[in-house]
Every structure is written in structure tokens, then in C-alpha cells.
Design an enzyme around this catalytic site. Structure first.
Site, PDB file in Angstrom:
ATOM      1  N   GLU A  42      17.497  76.999  37.064  1.00  0.00           N
ATOM      2  CA  GLU A  42      18.810  77.185  37.681  1.00  0.00           C
ATOM      3  C   GLU A  42      19.060  78.683  37.900  1.00  0.00           C
ATOM      4  O   GLU A  42      18.625  79.496  37.097  1.00  0.00           O
ATOM      5  CB  GLU A  42      19.852  76.616  36.704  1.00  0.00           C
ATOM      6  CG  GLU A  42      21.295  76.696  37.148  1.00  0.00           C
ATOM      7  CD  GLU A  42      22.240  76.105  36.091  1.00  0.00           C
ATOM      8  OE1 GLU A  42      21.794  75.910  34.932  1.00  0.00           O
ATOM      9  OE2 GLU A  42      23.409  75.843  36.425  1.00  0.00           O
ATOM     10  N   LYS A 120      25.608  72.043  42.823  1.00  0.00           N
ATOM     11  CA  LYS A 120      25.916  71.464  41.506  1.00  0.00           C
ATOM     12  C   LYS A 120      27.355  70.925  41.473  1.00  0.00           C
ATOM     13  O   LYS A 120      28.300  71.645  41.834  1.00  0.00           O
ATOM     14  CB  LYS A 120      25.723  72.538  40.433  1.00  0.00           C
ATOM     15  CG  LYS A 120      25.848  72.053  38.995  1.00  0.00           C
ATOM     16  CD  LYS A 120      25.547  73.226  38.040  1.00  0.00           C
ATOM     17  CE  LYS A 120      25.562  72.814  36.575  1.00  0.00           C
ATOM     18  NZ  LYS A 120      25.291  74.000  35.689  1.00  0.00           N
ATOM     19  N   CYS A 153      21.113  71.080  35.457  1.00  0.00           N
ATOM     20  CA  CYS A 153      21.606  71.406  34.109  1.00  0.00           C
ATOM     21  C   CYS A 153      22.651  70.425  33.588  1.00  0.00           C
ATOM     22  O   CYS A 153      22.327  69.262  33.340  1.00  0.00           O
ATOM     23  CB  CYS A 153      22.133  72.845  34.114  1.00  0.00           C
ATOM     24  SG  CYS A 153      22.225  73.610  32.475  1.00  0.00           S
TER      25      CYS A 153
END
Lengths: 300, 300
Positions: A42, A120, A153
């Protein structure tokens, strides 16, 4: 079998060019070594946390940034896939810089070039101060290697999300991460790895996470990179070179049969989950509010 | 703090009276030793698998069976709760025996007596040959100890279910189980325990499982009893007496705050899970069907 390589990196703050070059080099080396699916961390170019919005803006990439072209070149013309996380500059160049959203994104490249960018949707903690959340669900890309879902994540700590991606047909999730070190028993893996293993097991779907290493402004990263097979067990952890490599049979993810009378998906009872959800306690309720009568569901 | 005791048992086939007496004795001993929440295994009186339907019928209990009264007496008048699994005879005594459904059930008793019976909704494998599935979602009971959800074994391998129970306010899940031994790496816990730990962690909810031990007709049981705290870590495994005992702070489950900017429930994006679910591949599709165009969701 599909050869998966997750190349964890130490990302330097405020050095997007250097980080970008190191990410490209790591991906190229993995492909040269035979990897078919390569996952990088990330925010592999920008790092996290940011000192301020100016640093975030300065390290954010537009989707037409030449660095993305270089990443595309790593796998162009090959039966290979690269997934890499980066801070993405949204909006238009005509917008004032102060108004432009920045997304915590991941791009997926295959032999044909850039296939898509995921922004995200579950921002962790102070990411909310710098990033705008994505508005589209995590994608599942049909590729020469199989169906590859992309999540980032904290996303995979929401079991509804990983289940949804499995139901959408994902054979494997490629998951750029930046997991901060949190307390955990010495004889246990980090909690994120436990969560990823369970998500793989209950969905019979491989999960390849790629973490950051080292520390940034006092924040230590777990180096929690792991390749998990569709059986839910660890297939590879990173070696001394910070690369985790495993051969994984992604075709196993296509059949959710457990026994002739048990099936991971067919045994679901969605109508009941909706019914329990209807009992959901009011979101604004405090911790000490007594349970309403609807919470109790005796059958006698 | 709440003292939780899970008393795993070896259950003998076709001996409901003996099994029932052993279950009562184990629960009584646990309460005498100070346990507040006592969990016993799935099908603690009947065992599993059955030789045939006649055995299943002979070992199934009606909700007014005197054994349930004896279980109620174990905790009556106390701030204590007992959860125990048993084969439940459904229907009416006026029905032909051949027509009466048998459920894989669990009863919850507290100081006031029998609070309710849950009928397992996710039947595992050959259970489907003998049991009818429950039609009601797993309950969450408001008790003197906190809000206790009841699920049975395979139920908790469905992350939508455990999430739903957490959203319904459960502080702890009491989970009678009968986990068959399955292959797993020597350095890993059984897969069911990994799944339970993840469910506890992502929901900040304690989970107390109580397994069977020994073997039945060639089927070995894992003895996978475990008390998991709301932090997702193992609080207790069974000792040589086959009882796992832990003091667990169930009040921790009431606050889902991770950081001032992160919250286990508020960070959910339910609208996105629904959107991914809309991409769900046709259930009847074979393993080799190519992905539809709707599966790919690029943002560029």
C-alpha cells in the site's frame, strides 16, 4: 499452479521518485525470477503517514503518471499481473489543488496494460485526514491467471467484504497493506494475518498480502507479508530478501464443495443474516443501553 | 470480569441417559467452582453421527424433558448461565414418529430457568440426513452476565452470521461444537479455531466454544474447546480435566472504537457489500464458466 510473489518494501517519506523506482525494480526482479502475480505494498510510492497535505499532494500520482507506464511495462505482453498501491491524485488539473481529492489506490496491470484502479473504501484511522474514501466496491479482474480481487489493508478486516469478493468469483485477493505493529501474544501471528487466514479458509480463496517494513515517523510496520492458499494455511512468508514466494493452485478456489453434503456457499442462509441484521442495535446507542426486547429470540 | 467454563465431554453413542447425567454433572461442577457462563458441547446427550433414524429418535429430547429441568436447576436462582447442545424432538406427540423433525439444538438457561432454544441453521454434512435445519436466526439473550449469543459449530464458519450477531449486540457467543479432526499443519491451530479467533477480533466479541473429545464410530473429535476474549486472543484452552476456564471482561465488547478515527462498525460500508453481492456469479454456474463482464470493475 500460479507463482505469487509479494515484495515488501521500506518506503521513505517524501521520496516518491525514489520509492517509485524501488517499487519498479522489485516488481521487475520478481517477474524476472518467474513470478506470475506480483503484489507490492500500500502507498508504495508516497508512504504513510503524511506530514501534511502538501506532502500528500506532492507524492500523489495521476493515473497517467509515467510511473504507471513503467509499472505496466513490467508485465506487458506476459501472462503476468502486477498489483501496486499508491496515492492517487483525483479530480482534474483544472481544479484548484486544494480541492483535489487524494485516494489510497491500487492499480492492477496485466499483459494488456493497466486494467483498473481501485480506491480504498475502508480508510484506516488518520488516513481519513488525507484521503477521500473510494465510492466503488473492490474489483475482481478476470485475468490470464484467474480472477484476481484487489483490496487494500484494513478492507480485509471486514468479513462482509471478503465474502462479497469471493461470491463475485475471486480466486485470489491481492492486498497491498501497511499494517502498523499492534500488541499481540508472542506465540501468535499478528491479528491481521489471523483475519486473512480465516477469510481465505471460509471462502476457499487465496490471499496475497504485501506489507511495508521498517518504520515511518515513529510508526513501525509489521512486515506482515504472507501468501495464504485457498485452504487457509500459510503458503509463504518473506525471506531475507523481503519477498514471499509461493506456488499456489488457484483452481482450487473454483469448487466450494467441502463434502458431498457440505458446500461453503450453498450452505449459506442469507435470509437469516438479514433477519439478524434487522435486530441491529441502534447505531447511536451508548455502551450501557439495555438490550431491546427484539434482541432476544427464544424459540420456546 | 465473567468467569467462563467450557466443559468438553466424550459422548457415547446411543446412551442419552448416561450422556445427560455426565453433562449435568459437568455443569454442576463448573458452577460449584465459580463459573458464571458454562458451555457444554453440541449434541451432548445424543452424540453424532447416528447409526440410523431410530437411534436419532430414541436420543432426541422434547423441550419438556425432565433432563432440561435438571439442567435448569444447575443455574436456577444464580447469576449464571448454562448453554448445552442436544438433539431436540420437534413436532407434536400426536404426529407419527416418522414425521417428527429432529433439530440440532442448544438451550440457554439462566437464573430464571429456560430462556430459549436455538435450532442449528447451518447443518454440517451428514447432519442433513437426520436433522431438520432451524428456521430462526441465532438468538442473542440479554442476561445478568451480558448479551449472550448462541450458535452451534459450523454456524460460526459463516462470517456473515457472526457479524450479524455482533451487530445484534452480542458480547459473547456460546458455541457448542463437535469439530471433526481435519488435516492441518502441525504448527497451526485447527481451522475452526483460526476462524473463531478472527470472528472475535473483527467483531470485538468473546467466543466460547465447547467441543467433544474422543471418537465416535471412527470419527475423531478435535477437542478444540477454546475461550477467546473480545481482543481475539486465546484466553483459555482445556486443562487435563477437559475444562477451559477464563476470566473475560465482556464489557470490552460494548465499545467498538479502535482509535479516535477508527471504529469496527462505523467504518463498515454496507452499500458496497450489497453492490459486490449484486455481481455474484450465478449459483448454478460450473467451476469453469468464464467471468461475466460485470465481474470486472475498473475505475479508469
Amino acid at each position: 499452479m500460479t507463482r505469487i510473489a509479494c515484495c515488501q518494501l521500506t518506503v521513505q517519506p517524501a521520496d516518491p521518485a525514489g520509492n517509485g523506482a524501488r517499487a519498479t525494480a522489485a516488481a521487475s526482479a520478481a517477474v524476472a525470477a518467474g513470478a506470475q502475480l506480483v503484489v507490492l505494498p500500500e502507498t508504495a510510492t508516497s508512504g504513510l503517514p503524511f506530514a501534511d497535505r502538501a506532502e500528500a499532494l506532492a507524492s500523489a500520482l495521476r493515473p497517467d503518471d509515467p510511473l504507471l507506464d513503467r509499472w505496466a511495462e513490467v508485465v506487458r505482453g506476459r501472462d503476468a499481473v502486477l498489483v501496486v498501491g499508491f496515492a492517487e491524485l483525483g479530480g482534474s488539473d483544472a481544479d484548484p489543488a486544494g480541492d483535489r481529492p487524494i485516494f489510497n489506490s491500487a492499480a492492477l496491470f496485466d499483459g494488456s496494460g493497466l486494467r483498473g484502479i481501485y480506491r480504498k473504501t475502508h480508510l484506516w484511522d488518520q488516513e481519513k485526514l488525507f484521503f477521500a474514501p473510494g465510492s466503488q466496491p473492490p474489483p475482481v479482474f478476470d485475468t490470464a491467471l484467474g480472477r484476481i480481487g484487489v483490496a487494500i489493508c484494513y478492507d480485509i478486516e471486514f468479513p462482509e467484504l471478503t465474502r462479497s469478493m469471493a461470491l463475485a468469483g475471486a480466486d485470489v485477493l491481492a492486498v497491498p497493506t501497511a499494517w502498523p505493529v499492534v500488541p499481540h501474544p508472542a506465540d501468535e501471528p499478528t491479528p491481521e494475518v489471523v483475519i486473512a487466514k480465516a477469510a481465505a479458509r471460509v471462502n476457499r480463496m487465496a490471499i496475497a498480502t504485501c506489507d511495508r517494513t521498517g518504520s515511518t515517523r515513529g510508526q513501525d510496520w509489521t512486515g506482515g507479508t504472507v501468501v495464504i492458499g485457498p485452504d487457509g494455511w500459510v503458503a509463504a512468508l518473506p525471506g531475507e530478501d523481503d519477498v514471499a514466494v509461493a506456488e499456489v493452485d488457484l483452481t482450487l478456489a473454483r469448487d466450494k464443495t467441502l463434502t458431498p453434503l457440505a458446500h461453503l456457499f450453498d450452505d449459506r442462509r442469507p435470509e437469516l443474516y438479514a433477519e439478524v441484521a434487522a435486530l441491529t442495535r441502534r447505531e447511536a446507542s451508548g455502551p450501557d443501553e439495555p438490550a431491546g426486547p427484539g434482541v432476544v429470540q427464544p424459540s420456546v
